[in-house]
Structures are given as structure tokens and as C-alpha cells.
Design an enzyme around this catalytic site. Structure first.
Site, PDB file in Angstrom:
ATOM      1  N   VAL A  64       0.810  -1.229   0.000  1.00 41.05           N
ATOM      2  CA  VAL A  64       0.000   0.000   0.000  1.00 41.05           C
ATOM      3  C   VAL A  64       0.841   1.276   0.000  1.00 41.05           C
ATOM      4  CG1 VAL A  64      -2.055  -1.040   1.058  1.00 41.05           C
ATOM      5  CG2 VAL A  64      -0.276  -0.039   2.529  1.00 41.05           C
ATOM      6  N   SER A 116      -5.316   2.165  16.376  1.00 48.80           N
ATOM      7  CA  SER A 116      -4.896   1.306  17.488  1.00 48.80           C
ATOM      8  C   SER A 116      -5.007   2.105  18.772  1.00 48.80           C
ATOM      9  CB  SER A 116      -3.446   0.880  17.285  1.00 48.80           C
ATOM     10  OG  SER A 116      -2.893   0.397  18.499  1.00 48.80           O
ATOM     11  N   TYR A 155       5.040   3.743  15.552  1.00 46.38           N
ATOM     12  CA  TYR A 155       3.735   3.082  15.401  1.00 46.38           C
ATOM     13  C   TYR A 155       2.650   3.932  16.056  1.00 46.38           C
ATOM     14  CZ  TYR A 155       0.162  -0.576  15.603  1.00 46.38           C
ATOM     15  OH  TYR A 155      -0.991  -1.297  15.462  1.00 46.38           O
ATOM     16  N   ALA A 156       2.907   4.360  17.299  1.00 45.93           N
ATOM     17  CA  ALA A 156       1.920   5.150  18.038  1.00 45.93           C
ATOM     18  C   ALA A 156       1.573   6.430  17.274  1.00 45.93           C
ATOM     19  CB  ALA A 156       2.443   5.474  19.430  1.00 45.93           C
ATOM     20  N   SER A 205       1.991   7.034  14.029  1.00 48.60           N
ATOM     21  CA  SER A 205       1.282   6.732  12.772  1.00 48.60           C
ATOM     22  C   SER A 205      -0.196   6.448  13.048  1.00 48.60           C
ATOM     23  CB  SER A 205       1.929   5.550  12.045  1.00 48.60           C
ATOM     24  OG  SER A 205       1.672   4.329  12.701  1.00 48.60           O
ATOM     25  N   LYS A 206      -0.480   5.762  14.177  1.00 45.74           N
ATOM     26  CA  LYS A 206      -1.867   5.407  14.471  1.00 45.74           C
ATOM     27  C   LYS A 206      -2.675   6.600  14.971  1.00 45.74           C
ATOM     28  CE  LYS A 206      -1.975   1.128  13.148  1.00 45.74           C
ATOM     29  NZ  LYS A 206      -2.821   0.745  12.000  1.00 45.74           N
TER      30      LYS A 206
END
Lengths: 256, 256, 78
Positions: B65, B144, B157-158, B160-161
Site C-alpha cells: 500500500v 490502534s 507506530y503510536a 502513525s496510528k
């Protein structure tokens, strides 16, 4: 018509009109046994007649949720009639328009807080022990977008509704581990008697619709669908959550 | 099988495993035509075989993606196979464990941002015109709880979410009025290959389950139920929202 | 009498308040310290009228509706 609440016993506090009426009908369509609890007995009887076309397992009980003995009676009457309580939906609330803070009367504050916040506390307090006896259940509290964003026309209403959101979180923290899921729906503008009555003119609602991203305000059935989801086993891993159902009104962006 | 997505065409990125796979199976049960898109072709083939046991209307496409041309190809393939596109579920995401900020490798940051956020942007950019041509629809993004609460094990990650949540808000503010509802789900810990792989051991997941209010972590099916709800017409008045599905773990008070 | 007129006015203009008057009138009797005869009018003839009001009463109709309720209150208390 489905079976997403087959055999479940549901108390709908504030079930006589508006979202409560739509929820009663939706729950009945999905197989629930429905107790319509409201102080508006005429409205409750009208709703009961509609629900009875779907299921014989429906009844009404008169209750002012701000009075503990009446709330206890509401739960007792439900257990007597249907044997248990699986779902409690707290829709009973009043919206009174108030002037700015300095001019708010203490009795306005009390009336709004007593029904909207203390009433939700009372119904949960009375229903939870009964739910625990049959291993758990689901509670759905109804807040309002006025509980998220500032809304100048009624400070007590705003505060009572933000209280409902946080009450939901804390009760979830206390009872999820015992099998009771507790969630909250936050409706935006919805076409109910309350909304029509409190905007003071039908024209106000029409104007609200024009500015809405969907070009309309919500229908009570659309809130009922969210309540159904949260009450059903499909939401078995959802607790302590706040579901905003406002047709994206909150995302429309502020005019800076 | 109740037909809540009857004849809808759904494209599910990250559809080969975990939450994406559970959503694909749930959608198929509800009558949707399902295209699963994933960069893991071997797993895609397995999931497609499971889908074909439910419906003949399922296919898969290989996609990374974060690559523009592959994303466009994915949307084109969906339309040529099923003739329309009504629902996009953005479940593709990667989680790399990261050391504290000062030691984070820039490449790790890019990998997570490219898949989780840039990928979301590219998928929506390619899909929205086709969803509009198909008469409107729904997009469900998977964020998330790491995007809501602090998550020490992977700052990229945090972040991006958290971006996924705000992306949802902004996209909804632009497309709700054009017939596309855009919502987001923030799952807590869910038993997926990703979670098993990232927690380091099955034992770590077991410990989370022990302290969880429900005594278990989430199942991919729990999240799929909410994806279904938000994708269906029952959520017709919900847009721009982020729905937490964490089994109430956020409502446990912190250990202070 | 004036308290009852104020209650009637609010019931016309504010549907939230109206529902209290309809379904929990005793709260208003306490809060507003109404006399027994005022309480009887609130729970009797005034409630009957309030029950029939449209939701909402449009602002252009306030004066007429409130005038009618005021007449009723005066008549009932005399």
C-alpha cells in the site's frame, strides 16, 4: 426482523418517545423482551401499542428516574414480569434552555442534573445487582454532543451529559470484569420531540439540517441502531466506549 | 448469513491475516463481494480459499500500500472484477518494535509511516473517486489504542496510528457531504499474528489477558463485528468517528 | 398566581421544563413553594392544557397561548 437480542430482557428508561421509542421498536424486532420505563405514561402507552404489534413480551412501568424508590420499583417490576434484566438503556433526560451562568437558577440546575445524571446513576445502581445474578449484561447510556463540545444554550445540560460519558467510563472500569459491558452513545442533532421542543421553533431544526454535512439531522432509528449494536453480543469486546452518532457534524470544521 | 452488506463491493487491505481476514470472512457471510489486498500472497491464497467456501464473489490482489502504482492497480482490479466499489477497509499496517526515541532507526520510522499513514492516504486517494462513482459508500480505517494512549514500545507506530485517527476526521470533513462516511476503529490488544509476533512471546499475551477486565484479549472477530457495523447502513449517521474496541481495558484505572 | 403564570410561560417556551410540569409536578411544587390550590391547578386543569400543546409552540404563538393559559389560571384560582 432478526434475533440479535433473542430472549434478552431490556429496560428502556425514557422509552416513551423519541430515541427511546425507536429503540423499543428496534429491540422488539430483534427478539428482546422490552420494559418501557418513563414518567410520560401516555407516551409509554403509545409506544407499548406499537411494540405489541411485534411481540407480546412488552410492558410499561411509570418511573421518575430521579427518585430512588421509583427506580428500584422499575427494576423489581421488570424482574417480576420477565424474570431477569440483561440490558439497560438510559435514555431518560431533559433539556431545559438556560440563560448564561450567572443567571441560571439553582432549581434549573437541580432538575436537569437530577434526571440526566443522578437518574443514570440510580438506574445503574438498581439494575447492576440484578444483572450480576444472571452473569452479566449490557448498559447503554445516552449522552449528547453537548457533552463533548461547548453548547451555550444550557450549561447544566452540557455538564450533565459530559458526566454521563465519564460515569460510563468509571462504571465500565468497575464492572466489565464481572460481565457487565457499559457503553455510551453520543447523538448529534436528532429529530425528536425533545429537539423540536428545545430549539423553540421548527425553523431552527431546518436551518441545522442545511448546515449539516449530510444535509439533514439524524433520525431516532439511526441512534437506535447504534444502541442495538452496543447492547448485542456483536459488541462483546466493547466496553467503556463512547460512540458519537452525529452524521459527521463534528468533522464539518470550525469557521475560524 | 443475514445480508447486511448484500451486493456491496468491499476492498480490504491487509485482508490476508488477522483483523483484515476476519473482516473479509464476516463481510462474505453478510453478502458482500470481497477483494482482499495484501503483500503476503501466500496468506492471501489461504484466506481466499476460506472465502470461496462462503461465496464465489471473492478475489485477491497483491499490493504494497505504500506504492502508488500498486494501489491504483488494486483499485482498478477491484472495479474490473466486481464493477463497483462501495466499502474500503484499511487494515494494512506494520508494527516494528523500536528502542527509545534517540535510538530509533530512521528507516524504521519510514517503514511504519509509509505503510500505516502514507498507505492509508494512497488507498483513500485511489478509492474515493470510484466509491463516489458507485453512488457513495463507507471507509473504515484501523488505528490502534497505541494511537490514543502512550505506547512505549514503538513511538513511530503510536504516532502513525494517531495520524490515522486525525486523517479520518479530516477526510470525513471533506467527503461526508458527498456520500462517503469515513470512520476509524482503535482496537486494544487483539490476538493476531502481528500481536503475537510483536509481543515477543505467547506468554506476554497471556499476561495481558490476565489483567484484562474481560480476562482475555480481543479476537479478530470482535473487531470485524465493529467494522461490519460501521460499513453497513446501520451506521448511516456515523462519520468521522473513532470507535474504541478494547474490551474496556482503557477504563481500568492506572496503578497509581 | 404569578408563580403559576411563570411556570406556564416556561412550559410553553421550553419543552424540557414542560416535561417536568407534566410528569414530575411535585418537584415544581417544592421548588417554587406553591400553595395547595396552585398545586391543584398545576396538576389539574393546567396540566390538561399543557398536555395538548404542540411541540414546539412556535414563537409567533407564544403570546396567544400564554394568554390563554393565564386566563385559565386566573379562572381556576378565583
Amino acid at each position: 426482523m432478526g434475533d440479535r437480542l433473542a430472549g434478552k430482557v431490556a429496560i428502556l428508561a425514557g422509552g416513551a418517545t423519541g430515541m427511546g421509542r425507536s429503540t423499543a421498536i428496534r429491540f422488539a424486532e430483534e427478539g428482546a423482551k422490552v420494559m418501557i420505563a418513563d414518567r410520560n405514561v401516555y407516551g409509554a402507552q403509545e409506544t407499548l401499542a406499537m411494540v405489541k404489534k411485534i411481540t407480546p413480551d412488552a410492558d410499561i412501568v411509570s418511573v421518575d428516574v430521579s427518585k430512588w424508590d421509583q427506580v428500584q420499583n422499575m427494576v423489581d417490576a421488570t424482574v417480576e414480569r420477565f424474570g431477569r434484566v440483561d440490558v439497560l438503556v438510559n435514555l431518560a433526560a431533559i433539556l431545559m434552555l438556560t440563560p448564561p451562568l450567572v443567571d441560571i437558577e439553582e432549581r434549573q440546575w437541580d432538575l436537569i442534573m437530577d434526571t440526566n445524571l443522578k437518574g443514570t446513576f440510580f438506574t445503574c445502581k438498581a439494575a447492576i445487582p440484578v444483572m450480576l445474578k444472571n452473569g452479566g449484561g449490557a448498559i447503554v447510556n445516552i449522552s449528547s454532543s453537548a457533552g463533548l463540545d461547548a453548547w451555550t444554550r444550557s450549561l447544566p445540560y452540557n455538564i450533565s451529559k459530559v458526566g454521563v460519558i465519564h460515569l460510563t467510563s468509571v462504571i465500565s472500569g468497575q464492572y466489565t470484569s464481572q460481565g457487565i459491558r457499559v457503553n455510551c452513545v453520543v447523538p448529534g442533532p436528532v429529530d425528536t420531540p425533545q429537539a423540536r421542543g428545545s430549539t423553540q421553533s421548527s425553523q431552527t431544526l431546518e436551518e441545522a439540517a442545511l448546515e449539516h454535512p449530510m444535509g439533514r439531522i439524524g433520525r431516532p432509528e439511526e441512534i437506535a441502531n447504534a444502541i442495538l449494536f452496543l447492547a448485542s453480543d456483536e459488541a462483546s469486546f466493547v466496553s467503556g466506549a463512547t460512540y458519537v452518532v452525529d452524521g459527521g457534524a463534528r468533522t464539518a470544521g470550525r469557521r475560524l | 448469513m443475514t445480508g447486511r452488506l448484500k451486493n456491496k463491493v468491499a476492498l480490504i487491505t491487509g485482508g490476508a491475516s488477522g483483523i483484515g481476514r476476519a473482516a473479509a470472512l464476516r463481510f462474505a457471510h453478510e453478502g458482500a463481494k470481497v477483494m482482499i489486498a495484501d503483500r503476503n500472497s501466500a496468506l492471501s491464497a489461504q484466506t481466499l480459499a476460506e472465502l470461496h467456501q462462503i461465496t464465489p464473489h471473492a478475489a485477491s490482489v497483491s499490493v504494497d500500500v505504500s506504492k502508488t502504482d500498486q494501489v491504483q492497480q488494486m483499485v482498478d482490479d477491484t472495479v474490473s472484477r466486481f464493477g463497483a466499489l462501495n466499502i474500503l477497509v484499511n487494515a494494512a499496517g506494520v508494527l516494528l518494535l523500536s528502542p527509545p526515541l534517540a535510538e530509533i532507526d530512521e528507516r524504521d520510522w519510514d517503514l511504519m509511516m509509509n505503510t500505516n499513514l502514507r498507505g492509508l492516504f494512497l488507498c483513500c486517494k485511489a478509492a474515493i473517486p470510484v466509491i463516489e462513482q458507485s453512488g457513495g459508500g463507507a471507509i473504515v480505517n484501523i488505528s490502534s489504542m497505541a494511537g490514543i494512549s502512550a505506547y512505549a514500545r514503538s513511538l513511530p507506530y503510536a504516532v502513525s496510528k494517531a495520524g490515522v485517527i486525525h486523517f479520518t476526521l479530516g477526510a470525513a470533513s471533506q467527503y461526508t457531504s458527498r456520500g462517503i462516511r469515513i470512520n476509524c476503529i482503535a482496537p486494544g490488544t487483539v490476538d493476531t499474528p502481528q500481536a503475537r509476533g510483536s509481543s515477543g512471546s505467547a506468554d506476554a499475551l497471556r499476561k495481558i489477558a490476565e489483567t484484562h477486565p474481560m480476562g482475555r484479549i480481543g479476537r479478530p472477530e470482535d473487531i470485524a463485528d465493529t467494522i461490519l457495523f460501521l460499513s453497513s447502513d446501520e451506521a448511516a449517521y456515523i462519520s468521522g468517528e473513532t470507535i474504541i474496541v478494547d474490551g474496556g481495558s482503557r477504563t481500568l484505572p492506572p496503578n497509581i | 398566581m404569578d408563580k403559576l403564570k411563570e411556570i406556564a410561560k416556561r412550559a410553553v417556551e421550553d419543552y424540557g421544563f414542560r416535561q417536568i410540569a407534566q410528569w414530575s409536578p411535585d418537584d415544581l411544587v417544592d421548588q417554587w413553594d406553591l400553595t395547595d390550590s396552585e398545586a391543584n391547578v398545576l396538576k389539574g386543569p393546567l396540566k390538561d392544557e399543557i398536555d395538548q400543546l404542540p411541540v414546539p409552540v412556535e414563537p409567533v404563538d407564544y403570546e396567544a397561548v400564554e394568554g390563554r393559559l393565564n386566563d385559565l389560571i386566573e379562572e381556576s384560582l378565583s
